[in-house]
Design an enzyme around this catalytic site. Structure first.
Site, PDB file in Angstrom:
ATOM      1  N   SER A 187      36.459  40.895  34.334  1.00 56.86           N
ATOM      2  CA  SER A 187      37.865  40.510  34.329  1.00 56.86           C
ATOM      3  C   SER A 187      38.428  40.586  35.749  1.00 56.86           C
ATOM      4  CB  SER A 187      38.639  41.377  33.338  1.00 56.86           C
ATOM      5  OG  SER A 187      39.942  40.882  33.122  1.00 56.86           O
ATOM      6  N   ASP A 273      37.691  33.140  25.199  1.00 57.13           N
ATOM      7  CA  ASP A 273      38.472  34.056  26.027  1.00 57.13           C
ATOM      8  C   ASP A 273      39.812  33.416  26.373  1.00 57.13           C
ATOM      9  OD1 ASP A 273      39.487  35.830  27.883  1.00 57.13           O
ATOM     10  OD2 ASP A 273      37.639  35.971  29.055  1.00 57.13           O
ATOM     11  N   HIS A 308      37.487  37.851  25.377  1.00 56.42           N
ATOM     12  CA  HIS A 308      37.454  38.484  26.698  1.00 56.42           C
ATOM     13  C   HIS A 308      36.387  39.568  26.803  1.00 56.42           C
ATOM     14  CE1 HIS A 308      39.045  39.048  30.648  1.00 56.42           C
ATOM     15  NE2 HIS A 308      39.447  40.275  30.427  1.00 56.42           N
TER      16      HIS A 308
END
Length: 330
Positions: A187, A273, A308
């Protein structure tokens, strides 16, 4: 949440034109020019963690503007030979937490530096220990929008500089092979690892998962989740600031860093995501190394039914096998 971005057949060839200012390289040369004031490594103190098989030090180094940045440095106990090192960057809103939280890379036999995120650490995990004394420019309350109107003021200019200095720092620490240093993150951490790959020409490897700051303009059109939502919220109040914001974000674009990277790279992405849309990761992957003269070794793993979190522990297992093969430690 069903897939919402481009279909897999299009993602595999997604190579949007770079959104890159003409002075991108000059901006980052200026930002990173010269050593920080004083010694790079401020201190490294051993800490007791209760773990018998791991030794850990509380490290402070000089990041952007010479500011002190904290990190945990760990290595397998009882091993004196120089080891390859993994520099890991934490996700958005996290700090370095506690040293026993992230042991995968140490357990795999590597030295490990986990960098704290300046001005973050209050949203998830067990906190952070690094303030951001420069967070005074106009912008939203979240780091993604801090200093949004000028690239010199933006939070990520400082954080990316810290990330580059973390690599330089780990190379000075005892028992580290300075020629074998990898940047790793998920991320926001993935975005930082990608930036480091583009700014540190002799990095040995980059492992990038669900990277933030890739395909930023498209992400702002697709999602209001996470950090991109904070940028959109700021612009919803400051109507007419879009041009200034887009100019700033162009200096932080992960695809531009990816184009300049030379290290072998391993990517991971969840196709559902909505926090970091997969088209950004593919744009970075497909252009990764294109300015390096010879395309580096690279591979990407997609998880069609994951968001994610991507491949989670399955992907970590792939990372371990890939890095061991790249470094010949398998």
């Amino acid at each position: 949440m069903p897939a919402f971005d481009l279909p897999p057949t299009e993602l595999a060839h997604h190579r949007p034109a770079p959104d890159e200012p003409g002075d991108f390289d000059a901006f980052w040369r200026e930002t990173l020019a010269g050593p920080p004031a004083g010694e790079l490594l401020v201190s490294a103190h051993p800490v007791e963690t209760g773990l018998r098989l791991t030794r850990t030090w509380d490290v402070t180094f000089r990041g952007f503007g010479g500011d002190p940045v904290r990190a945990w440095f760990s290595r397998p106990a009882g091993v004196d030979a120089p080891l390859p090192a993994v520099v890991e960057y934490a996700g958005y809103g996290r700090g370095r937490g506690l040293p026993h939280e992230r042991l995968t890379w140490v357990a795999a036999g590597y030295a490990h530096l986990l960098m704290d995120n300046r001005g973050q650490g209050d949203q998830y995990g067990c906190g952070g220990d690094t303030p951001d004394p420069h967070a005074t420019a106009p912008g939203g309350p979240g780091p993604a929008a801090r200093g949004l109107l000028d690239p010199h003021d933006h939070h990520y200019r400082r954080l990316i500089t810290d990330a580059v200095r973390a690599v330089a720092t780990v190379r000075t620490l005892p028992g580290v092979d300075p020629a074998r240093v990898a940047a790793v993150g998920n991320s926001q951490g993935g975005g930082l690892a990608l930036a480091v790959a583009g700014l540190v020409p002799d990095l040995a490897a980059a492992l990038v998962s669900a990277p933030l700051l890739c395909g930023i303009r498209r992400a702002l059109d697709l999602t209001d989740a996470g950090p991109y939502g904070e940028i959109a919220a700021y612009l919803s109040v400051h109507r007419g600031a879009e041009s200034a914001a887009y100019r700033t974000l162009a200096y932080l674009e992960g695809v531009s860093f990816a184009r300049r990277a030379q290290a072998p790279a391993h990517f991971g992405v969840g196709l559902r995501d909505t926090v970091c849309p997969p088209s950004g990761a593919y744009a970075a992957f497909n252009r990764y190394g294109e300015l390096s003269g010879a395309e580096p070794r690279k591979e990407i793993h997609a998880y069609p039914f994951n968001g994610h979190e991507g491949g989670d522990a399955v992907h970590v297992r792939r990372q371990l096998a890939w890095l061991a093969a790249v470094w010949g430690t398998d």
